[in-house]
Design an enzyme around this catalytic site. Structure first.
Site, PDB file in Angstrom:
ATOM      1  N   ASP A  94      21.931   8.022 -12.694  1.00  0.00           N
ATOM      2  CA  ASP A  94      21.813   8.677 -11.396  1.00  0.00           C
ATOM      3  C   ASP A  94      22.411   7.701 -10.385  1.00  0.00           C
ATOM      4  O   ASP A  94      21.816   6.669 -10.078  1.00  0.00           O
ATOM      5  CB  ASP A  94      20.345   8.968 -11.072  1.00  0.00           C
ATOM      6  CG  ASP A  94      20.177   9.795  -9.808  1.00  0.00           C
ATOM      7  OD1 ASP A  94      19.033  10.092  -9.444  1.00  0.00           O
ATOM      8  OD2 ASP A  94      21.203  10.158  -9.183  1.00  0.00           O
TER       9      ASP A  94
ATOM     10  N   THR B 203      11.758  13.053  -6.838  1.00  0.00           N
ATOM     11  CA  THR B 203      12.181  14.247  -7.560  1.00  0.00           C
ATOM     12  C   THR B 203      13.499  14.022  -8.289  1.00  0.00           C
ATOM     13  O   THR B 203      13.690  14.509  -9.407  1.00  0.00           O
ATOM     14  CB  THR B 203      12.325  15.442  -6.598  1.00  0.00           C
ATOM     15  OG1 THR B 203      12.900  14.978  -5.378  1.00  0.00           O
ATOM     16  CG2 THR B 203      10.971  16.078  -6.301  1.00  0.00           C
TER      17      THR B 203
ATOM     18  N   VAL C  89      12.738  23.997  -0.688  1.00  0.00           N
ATOM     19  CA  VAL C  89      11.353  23.794  -0.255  1.00  0.00           C
ATOM     20  C   VAL C  89      11.343  23.106   1.091  1.00  0.00           C
ATOM     21  O   VAL C  89      12.195  22.269   1.373  1.00  0.00           O
ATOM     22  CB  VAL C  89      10.534  22.946  -1.264  1.00  0.00           C
ATOM     23  CG1 VAL C  89       9.924  23.807  -2.322  1.00  0.00           C
ATOM     24  CG2 VAL C  89      11.354  21.843  -1.857  1.00  0.00           C
ATOM     25  N   ASP C  90      10.371  23.480   1.918  1.00  0.00           N
ATOM     26  CA  ASP C  90      10.320  22.941   3.269  1.00  0.00           C
ATOM     27  C   ASP C  90       9.474  21.666   3.304  1.00  0.00           C
ATOM     28  O   ASP C  90       8.402  21.609   3.891  1.00  0.00           O
ATOM     29  CB  ASP C  90       9.724  24.004   4.208  1.00  0.00           C
ATOM     30  CG  ASP C  90       9.721  23.522   5.653  1.00  0.00           C
ATOM     31  OD1 ASP C  90       8.844  23.986   6.415  1.00  0.00           O
ATOM     32  OD2 ASP C  90      10.574  22.676   6.009  1.00  0.00           O
ATOM     33  N   ALA C  91       9.965  20.633   2.650  1.00  0.00           N
ATOM     34  CA  ALA C  91       9.249  19.353   2.639  1.00  0.00           C
ATOM     35  C   ALA C  91      10.191  18.282   2.106  1.00  0.00           C
ATOM     36  O   ALA C  91      11.175  18.596   1.438  1.00  0.00           O
ATOM     37  CB  ALA C  91       8.017  19.434   1.753  1.00  0.00           C
TER      38      ALA C  91
ATOM     39  N   THR D 104       9.351   3.889   0.083  1.00  0.00           N
ATOM     40  CA  THR D 104       9.679   3.466   1.445  1.00  0.00           C
ATOM     41  C   THR D 104       9.639   4.599   2.459  1.00  0.00           C
ATOM     42  O   THR D 104      10.032   4.423   3.609  1.00  0.00           O
ATOM     43  CB  THR D 104      11.070   2.788   1.480  1.00  0.00           C
ATOM     44  OG1 THR D 104      12.032   3.714   0.950  1.00  0.00           O
ATOM     45  CG2 THR D 104      11.068   1.533   0.622  1.00  0.00           C
TER      46      THR D 104
ATOM     47  N   ASP E 172      14.495  11.219  -9.547  1.00  0.00           N
ATOM     48  CA  ASP E 172      14.173  10.392 -10.706  1.00  0.00           C
ATOM     49  C   ASP E 172      13.572  11.255 -11.819  1.00  0.00           C
ATOM     50  O   ASP E 172      13.868  11.071 -13.001  1.00  0.00           O
ATOM     51  CB  ASP E 172      13.186   9.288 -10.311  1.00  0.00           C
ATOM     52  CG  ASP E 172      13.717   8.424  -9.180  1.00  0.00           C
ATOM     53  OD1 ASP E 172      12.911   7.951  -8.358  1.00  0.00           O
ATOM     54  OD2 ASP E 172      14.949   8.222  -9.112  1.00  0.00           O
TER      55      ASP E 172
ATOM     56  N   SER F  17      12.664   1.253 -10.265  1.00  0.00           N
ATOM     57  CA  SER F  17      11.597   0.665  -9.443  1.00  0.00           C
ATOM     58  C   SER F  17      10.227   0.967 -10.031  1.00  0.00           C
ATOM     59  O   SER F  17      10.041   1.965 -10.718  1.00  0.00           O
ATOM     60  CB  SER F  17      11.608   1.278  -8.042  1.00  0.00           C
ATOM     61  OG  SER F  17      12.887   1.281  -7.498  1.00  0.00           O
TER      62      SER F  17
ATOM     63  N   ASP G   9      22.647  10.811   0.865  1.00  0.00           N
ATOM     64  CA  ASP G   9      22.520  12.265   0.874  1.00  0.00           C
ATOM     65  C   ASP G   9      22.862  12.770   2.266  1.00  0.00           C
ATOM     66  O   ASP G   9      22.837  11.998   3.255  1.00  0.00           O
ATOM     67  CB  ASP G   9      21.096  12.680   0.474  1.00  0.00           C
ATOM     68  CG  ASP G   9      21.049  14.082  -0.135  1.00  0.00           C
ATOM     69  OD1 ASP G   9      19.969  14.475  -0.620  1.00  0.00           O
ATOM     70  OD2 ASP G   9      22.086  14.771  -0.119  1.00  0.00           O
TER      71      ASP G   9
END
Lengths: 306, 277
Positions: free
Chosen positions: B111, B198, B191-193, B45, B200, B10, B116
């Site tokens: 990939d 990532t 990580v808390d986010a 998105t 890609d 993309s 997920d």
């Protein structure tokens, strides 16, 4: 440095023109580059074959709409180049007007790509769109001699003509104008071409004047594509770092061009073999290999203040 | 280094996913990157809004045709990621098969983006296309996929619940000719986010570091995971600064600090160690 550029140019799968030519150098110099691809082609049109798709004015609007809805339509610079479509250009104008409202200190770097060596290579009806709508919005303009003549209706045969044409271009809009190449004779001989620049400045006492510069740049015996796009992108970068010193900005910009072109010529001639003229594929700019020169160009050209 | 990658992913006007995430890092590492943009969207998105256009399978074919007519369809690597369109994927398969004929030592880094945390976020009918057509292409002539990295799992980490477990396996041929595999395990700090792009970046950097360490998956994964670590850390710091104390950063603020991470991309300080199992 927190500086965001919106670049609206072509994308080619292979090679370095348009956004492919502008994006990587700006990114290695630390600029955030948002890019709208006005076309997606397999490669530039100097190859034997090219195939791909163009973005319509409506599709351009839709993309901008997405940016706007997310309220991230704030840019420090806009950069545009080659276009063949007048309604696309007019939509670009609308977008720039809106972005300038959102950020009045936005700088629009415009390469008014229309032709070279006395011939237009875009449709003729683009000229009035550039002259009357696009160029008035531009802050930095990078026409070649032919494009400058088209925009002002004046022929350039002497250095004086060139200086007058640049002043006429200032009146159309941009505070900074660089004539990226001319046919004027160079004091250094016929292996050099003459480029000129003019920047409006306000002196300490408040009076307005302009700094005019002149550069002699070595000619190269090859047809490169994408060099104008690289020039405009690097002029954006170096005028950002030297906003009141066009001499310094142009010396760095022209030096980057010199290093990239030299590296490309060496590679192209190696690939082609002795006595053979390199192909368009072989002449693609050695952009990735020139990263160090882009980041920190050794200044190899001197501009004279006129 | 003369290495040419074809990346079919993309494009987003703003931000770092797909080709925007993969191209700059590969370029700063000296790879020539040819990129076919499978879509052009304003942004990813995960934002409140997104708008743009998709490339059809036919349009993809036309672009490849241009490359082929100019006889420049020779690549060392192909890289693909997120796709929602099975006919597009099948055209990608055809292109890769042809490129592998043109260069049998071509390496296809795939990939297989499908979902997920137990849920698919692409149409279900993509699974058989991946399983039966796409994934088999990322293999050598022996039809065995050479390298697999499980980029993240829910397995418990020996280092505690602030870490997630990643694993890797690479087929190798020993000096005496016997075939075996090197398996590795890495504990990566959580990580808390929510980051986008990532995966890609990971795939692109794994391409780069397996190129430099083709028989040493441990080294390649340590460098790849270290780059991820530096980029994510820098991004989290910036995002939290932008959001302000006590506020969760927005998707716009969480865009990877790619350009700012150039030095870490070029020469990643190795901060994670992989264990050979």
């Amino acid at each position: 440095m927190e500086c965001r550029v919106l670049s609206i140019q072509s994308h080619v799968v292979r090679g370095y023109v348009g956004n492919k030519s502008a994006t990587f150098p700006l990114q290695v110099l630390g600029f955030e580059v948002d890019s709208i691809n006005s076309v997606q082609f397999s490669n530039h049109t100097g190859y034997a074959h090219w195939k791909g798709q163009v973005l319509t004015a409506e599709e351009l609007n839709v993309l901008y709409e997405g940016i706007k809805l997310n309220q991230v339509n704030r840019y420090d610079y806009i950069l545009t180049g080659y276009s063949r479509d007048s309604s696309f250009l007019e939509t670009v104008v609308d977008i720039i007007q809106e972005l300038k409202k959102a950020n009045p200190s936005l700088v629009y770097v415009c390469d008014p790509v229309m032709g070279d060596h006395g011939a237009m290579y875009v449709p003729e009806y683009l000229l009035p769109v550039y002259r009357d709508k696009v160029v008035p919005l531009a802050d930095i303009l990078t026409p070649n001699q032919f494009e400058a003549e088209l925009l002002t209706g004046r022929k350039i045969t002497t250095e004086e003509d060139a200086l007058e044409v640049m002043d006429l271009l200032h009146k159309l809009g941009p505070e900074t104008v660089v004539l990226t190449s001319t046919d004027l004779p160079s004091k250094r001989g016929d292996q050099f071409l003459v480029a000129l620049g003019s920047q409006n400045i306000v002196k300490a006492d408040g009076t307005k004047t302009s700094q005019k510069i002149c550069m002699d740049m070595p000619k190269v015996d090859a047809v490169f594509v994408g060099t104008g796009d690289l020039f405009a992108a690097m002029l954006l970068a170096w005028t950002h770092h030297h906003p009141k010193d066009l001499k310094a900005a142009c010396e760095k910009t022209a030096s980057v061009m010199h290093h990239v072109i030299r590296r490309t010529m060496t590679y192209a001639n190696e690939m082609a073999g002795p006595g053979k003229r390199p192909s368009p594929a072989q002449l693609e700019l050695r952009m990735v290999q020139s990263k160090a020169d882009i980041e920190n160009p050794a200044v190899v050209l001197e501009a004279r203040v006129l």
